[in-house]
Design a protein around this motif. Structure first.
Motif, mmCIF file in Angstrom:
data_model
loop_
_atom_site.group_PDB
_atom_site.id
_atom_site.type_symbol
_atom_site.label_atom_id
_atom_site.label_comp_id
_atom_site.label_asym_id
_atom_site.label_seq_id
_atom_site.Cartn_x
_atom_site.Cartn_y
_atom_site.Cartn_z
ATOM 1 N N ILE A 141 -18.109 16.282 -10.756
ATOM 2 C CA ILE A 141 -16.741 16.384 -11.077
ATOM 3 C C ILE A 141 -16.038 15.390 -10.101
ATOM 4 O O ILE A 141 -14.780 15.601 -9.892
ATOM 5 N N ASP A 142 -16.612 14.386 -9.387
ATOM 6 C CA ASP A 142 -15.991 13.454 -8.724
ATOM 7 C C ASP A 142 -15.395 12.228 -9.383
ATOM 8 O O ASP A 142 -15.109 12.350 -10.621
ATOM 9 N N GLU A 143 -15.051 11.334 -8.595
ATOM 10 C CA GLU A 143 -14.249 10.280 -9.454
ATOM 11 C C GLU A 143 -14.938 9.501 -10.456
ATOM 12 O O GLU A 143 -14.170 8.806 -11.310
ATOM 13 N N ALA A 144 -16.403 9.440 -10.292
ATOM 14 C CA ALA A 144 -17.112 8.567 -11.408
ATOM 15 C C ALA A 144 -16.899 9.105 -12.791
ATOM 16 O O ALA A 144 -16.748 8.315 -13.546
ATOM 17 N N SER A 145 -16.810 10.470 -12.757
ATOM 18 C CA SER A 145 -16.779 10.843 -14.280
ATOM 19 C C SER A 145 -15.213 10.546 -14.799
ATOM 20 O O SER A 145 -14.748 10.422 -16.042
ATOM 21 N N LYS A 146 -14.200 10.779 -13.854
ATOM 22 C CA LYS A 146 -12.893 10.498 -14.101
ATOM 23 C C LYS A 146 -12.509 9.060 -14.557
ATOM 24 O O LYS A 146 -12.011 8.583 -15.527
ATOM 25 N N ILE A 147 -13.063 8.104 -13.778
ATOM 26 C CA ILE A 147 -12.947 6.720 -14.155
ATOM 27 C C ILE A 147 -13.760 6.205 -15.372
ATOM 28 O O ILE A 147 -13.056 5.198 -16.091
ATOM 29 N N THR A 148 -14.879 6.665 -15.446
ATOM 30 C CA THR A 148 -15.562 6.183 -16.654
ATOM 31 C C THR A 148 -14.792 6.724 -17.986
ATOM 32 O O THR A 148 -14.802 6.049 -18.919
ATOM 33 N N LEU A 149 -14.270 8.004 -17.847
ATOM 34 C CA LEU A 149 -13.701 8.544 -19.100
ATOM 35 C C LEU A 149 -12.463 7.523 -19.399
ATOM 36 O O LEU A 149 -11.913 7.092 -20.611
ATOM 37 N N ILE A 150 -11.440 7.169 -18.312
ATOM 38 C CA ILE A 150 -10.339 6.064 -18.429
ATOM 39 C C ILE A 150 -11.009 4.884 -19.107
ATOM 40 O O ILE A 150 -10.225 4.323 -19.868
ATOM 41 N N ALA A 151 -12.228 4.253 -18.397
ATOM 42 C CA ALA A 151 -12.563 3.013 -18.843
ATOM 43 C C ALA A 151 -13.013 3.023 -20.433
ATOM 44 O O ALA A 151 -12.784 2.167 -21.085
ATOM 45 N N ILE A 152 -13.621 4.313 -20.696
ATOM 46 C CA ILE A 152 -13.797 4.362 -22.393
ATOM 47 C C ILE A 152 -12.434 4.494 -22.823
ATOM 48 O O ILE A 152 -12.295 3.685 -23.991
ATOM 49 N N GLY A 153 -11.468 5.035 -22.568
ATOM 50 C CA GLY A 153 -10.227 4.655 -23.284
ATOM 51 C C GLY A 153 -9.605 3.706 -23.269
ATOM 52 O O GLY A 153 -8.813 3.282 -24.319
ATOM 53 N N ALA A 154 -9.773 2.765 -22.327
ATOM 54 C CA ALA A 154 -9.358 1.598 -22.364
ATOM 55 C C ALA A 154 -9.915 0.441 -23.121
ATOM 56 O O ALA A 154 -9.403 -0.406 -23.558
ATOM 57 N N PHE A 155 -11.356 0.682 -23.326
ATOM 58 C CA PHE A 155 -12.220 -0.153 -23.852
ATOM 59 C C PHE A 155 -11.750 -0.664 -25.384
ATOM 60 O O PHE A 155 -11.544 -1.590 -25.654
ATOM 61 N N PHE A 156 -11.575 0.487 -26.179
ATOM 62 C CA PHE A 156 -11.550 0.248 -27.536
ATOM 63 C C PHE A 156 -10.393 -0.473 -28.041
ATOM 64 O O PHE A 156 -10.319 -1.315 -29.046
ATOM 65 N N PRO A 157 -9.143 0.004 -27.519
ATOM 66 C CA PRO A 157 -7.799 -0.840 -28.026
ATOM 67 C C PRO A 157 -8.026 -2.338 -27.621
ATOM 68 O O PRO A 157 -7.584 -3.039 -28.312
ATOM 69 N N VAL A 158 -8.765 -2.752 -26.347
ATOM 70 C CA VAL A 158 -8.646 -4.024 -25.950
ATOM 71 C C VAL A 158 -9.660 -4.727 -26.790
ATOM 72 O O VAL A 158 -9.568 -5.624 -27.362
ATOM 73 N N TYR A 159 -10.865 -3.917 -26.984
ATOM 74 C CA TYR A 159 -11.947 -4.497 -27.898
ATOM 75 C C TYR A 159 -11.158 -4.942 -29.196
ATOM 76 O O TYR A 159 -11.545 -6.012 -29.815
ATOM 77 N N THR A 160 -10.892 -3.992 -30.162
ATOM 78 C CA THR A 160 -10.410 -3.957 -31.130
ATOM 79 C C THR A 160 -9.208 -5.300 -31.472
ATOM 80 O O THR A 160 -9.385 -5.906 -32.401
ATOM 81 N N ASN A 161 -8.383 -4.958 -30.674
ATOM 82 C CA ASN A 161 -7.373 -6.017 -30.809
ATOM 83 C C ASN A 161 -7.820 -7.577 -30.602
ATOM 84 O O ASN A 161 -7.453 -8.317 -31.146
ATOM 85 N N THR A 162 -8.668 -7.648 -29.580
ATOM 86 C CA THR A 162 -9.138 -9.029 -29.068
ATOM 87 C C THR A 162 -10.234 -9.396 -30.351
ATOM 88 O O THR A 162 -9.999 -10.816 -30.674
ATOM 89 N N VAL A 163 -10.898 -8.680 -31.027
ATOM 90 C CA VAL A 163 -12.048 -9.253 -31.952
ATOM 91 C C VAL A 163 -10.870 -9.779 -33.387
ATOM 92 O O VAL A 163 -11.152 -10.599 -33.814
ATOM 93 N N ALA A 164 -9.948 -8.684 -33.450
ATOM 94 C CA ALA A 164 -9.137 -9.079 -34.809
ATOM 95 C C ALA A 164 -8.165 -10.603 -34.250
ATOM 96 O O ALA A 164 -8.001 -11.416 -35.288
#
Length: 277
Positions: A141-164
């Motif tokens: 329940i420390d910071e690592a799980s929260k930051i990882t979840l936020i990183a997952i949320g940021a990953f896909f819109p950046v990835y999808t738009n950049t590939v397109a």
């Protein structure tokens, strides 16, 4: 060579001042229009609560939120804002960096696309809340799980738009690069990435917005600080004023960070104004 007289200097300054005023007037009008709807909603809510149409324990009067804000500000409000902001920026930085790396690889390499794109498309469909139990088991329940979840949320819109954006680069530009016999990485650096920059920056803005959403999902589950914790605490203590104030803070912080990204986008793409002129 004649030097400008004092009158000419004053006249030039007046012309520049009038131009600045004429350019500022549309911005002021736009700001007033943007504030009209929130102002109307605030007045309507204030009237409905004061007139007794809505009970204060369901929707507090907007004027009473100021008392709640001052109460929280004298406490640990700034610690909550800092905790959430730090998590968002850390997760966004990690997620967007990885997204750009994989997106450039997939966008430029057909073999990498065949290997990675099916898996990324499947993972992208997983709801954010589905990650939380697994991350809590793996990272606690420390910071690592929260930051990882936020990183997952940021990953896909950046990835999808950049590939397109990379795949949408005009082939005529690539043909021009071939005519000038630019090497492969020269084509990538000087032609493909600059041409794809608008789409990449759009993806970054979307990724930052989703980072705030995923941050709330993380903090609602397991957190002792942050805006998401304020939301949960307001619900458990039956304090709708705290819940509404936390929502307003999210809106303000989200708008502020989006404005910063928009300013960065304008600065990076300033070459478009040069082309238009």
């Amino acid at each position: 060579m004649t030097h400008p007289t004092a009158f000419q200097k004053i006249q030039a300054e007046l012309v520049q001042h009038s131009k600045a005023q004429s350019s500022a007037l549309p911005k002021l009008k736009s700001l007033i229009k943007g504030l009209t709807l929130p102002a109307v909603l605030i007045l309507v809510c204030e009237y409905l609560v004061r007139a007794g149409f809505i009970e204060p324990y369901l929707l507090p009067a907007p004027s009473s939120l100021w008392l709640t804000l001052t109460e929280l500000a004298t406490g640990d409000l700034w610690q909550h804002i800092w905790a959430s902001s730090w998590r968002v920026f850390a997760g966004f930085a990690i997620g967007s960096f990885l997204a750009l790396v994989f997106a450039v690889l997939v966008g430029l390499n057909k073999q990498a696309e065949d290997f990675l794109e099916p898996s990324f498309s499947a993972i992208k469909s997983i709801p954010s809340l589905a990650w939380i139990p697994l991350l809590l088991l793996w990272l606690g329940i420390d910071e690592a799980s929260k930051i990882t979840l936020i990183a997952i949320g940021a990953f896909f819109p950046v990835y999808t738009n950049t590939v397109a954006a990379i795949k949408g680069v005009d082939h005529k530009l690539i043909e021009v690069a071939q005519v000038y016999r630019l090497k492969y990485w020269q084509r990538v650096q000087q032609i493909i990435l600059p041409a794809a920059a608008p789409g990449i920056l759009t993806g970054l803005r979307n990724g930052l917005s989703l980072s705030w959403m995923f941050m709330i999902a993380a903090e609602l589950i397991a957190a002792t600080q942050g805006i998401g914790y304020l939301l949960s605490d307001g619900r458990e203590t039956s304090r709708p004023d705290i819940v509404i104030l936390a929502i307003i803070l999210l809106a303000v912080l989200g708008k502020l960070t989006d404005s910063l990204m928009k300013a960065l986008e304008t600065w990076v793409l300033r070459w478009r104004d040069v082309i238009k002129n």
